[in-house]
Motif scaffolding. Structure first.
Motif: not given
Length: 344
Positions: A166-167, A197-200, A288-292, A327-329
């Motif tokens: 979801r984040l 599921a969180g993304a949807h 650089p990739i954004t990541s959870v 945590e989203l980075v």
């Protein structure tokens, strides 16, 4: 409470040595005596390979860890955290790789049971865990790692992957992206299911947003590169302006595929990209990739803590279920808003 050899001997009316012979050299014991001992074993529920009893008695100093893919830096970090905590507690960690194979996982668990390890940490290959149940029935303490469970009697350490998905999706949506693609598989892997599921859920809350799924056979760099070809086609067809990959290896593979060739796709100008796990390679990617982020080493250490507490619990007692929050980075791969002429 575990049943001892002495209790079996007393129930059968024989010596401890006779019970040992029945278990290890039954041809040296008269058939009638073998039958009497086996009946006592069944009645008392005695398990010869009782690793939990060994742990309480301080006889075993080895803990086993079975992971899905030792080539994935996420599991390497989990193993490092588990090993550090095991050594601090006077134990040695054995590491095995199931390669996401139920057969290999079972073979490793069989071997660890024969070796009478003090306990097992396992990242299971599926939601169904019959071999785990067998281990516990035989007295071997088990803790699930990177996997939650509805079983109150089975300890686990996990991250809220639904929240993580979801984040990631909410971040992409906040950047003006509306045509999301989720890249990941196998589809029966609970982590993939939860992140999807969180993304949807996030996409479903935004009018005009949509999400497609590009499945992969595994969570590897090569699978990400293969999926990248399909993502490229979706971008060129105006059906994708953002990608959420089920882990960072997939995200890195997708990025390599999109940036290569005579018609490279701009990241993040044409398509934003988010991964999952926040391994070191994500930050070091070309873009650089954004990541959870997941607390990988803390997860490993916590799993060992739970395992070492297992021996003192009755079989039916409730176990601990530790769930960490992701945590989203945010990095450069996702921070430029979609261009004005991007598909809506």
């Amino acid at each position: 409470m575990s049943v001892s050899v002495r209790e079996v001997a007393a129930r059968a009316g024989v010596s401890v040595g006779t019970v040992s012979n029945v278990l290890n050299r039954r041809d040296a014991v008269r058939p009638a005596t073998v039958e009497r001992v086996e009946r006592a074993i069944d009645e008392l529920g005695y398990v010869p390979n009782d690793a939990a009893r060994q742990l309480r008695a301080g006889q075993s100093t080895t803990i086993a860890l079975v992971v899905l893919d030792i080539g994935n830096p996420f599991f390497t970090d989990v193993a490092r955290g588990a090993e550090e905590r095991a050594v601090e507690s006077g134990y040695t960690l054995l590491l095995a790789n199931s390669d996401d194979s139920v057969e290999r996982e079972s073979a490793h668990l069989d071997q660890f049971e024969r070796q009478r390890v003090a306990g097992v940490l396992v990242v299971p290959t599926s939601s169904a865990q019959p071999r785990v149940s067998q281990l516990r029935a035989h007295g071997v303490p088990v803790v699930l790692v990177d996997r939650g469970t509805a079983d109150a009697t089975l300890a686990s350490v996990a991250v809220d992957d639904v929240e993580g998905g979801r984040l990631a999706a909410e971040h992409l949506l906040s950047q003006g992206r509306r045509q999301l693609v989720f890249v990941g598989g196998p589809e029966d892997l609970p982590q993939v299911q939860d992140r999807s599921a969180g993304a949807h859920s996030a996409v479903g809350a935004v009018e005009g947003a949509g999400i497609l799924h590009v499945p992969t056979a595994a969570l590897t760099l090569d699978d990400g590169m293969s999926a990248g070809a399909e993502v490229r086609a979706l971008v060129r067809a105006g059906r994708c302006d953002a990608v959420l990959a089920a882990n960072d290896l997939l995200a890195i593979g997708v990025q390599q595929a999109l940036l290569s060739g005579p018609d490279p796709v701009g990241i993040p100008r044409e398509v934003a990209l988010v991964g999952y796990d926040d391994i070191s390679f994500a930050a070091a990617a070309v873009v650089p990739i954004t990541s959870v982020r997941q607390p990988r080493r803390v997860m490993g250490a916590t799993a060992v803590d739970l395992l070492l507490r297992e021996a003192g619990l009755a079989p039916a007692a409730a176990r601990e279920h530790v769930v960490f929050q992701p945590e989203l980075v945010v990095r450069a791969s996702s921070t430029v808003p979609a261009p004005p002429d991007a598909p809506a």
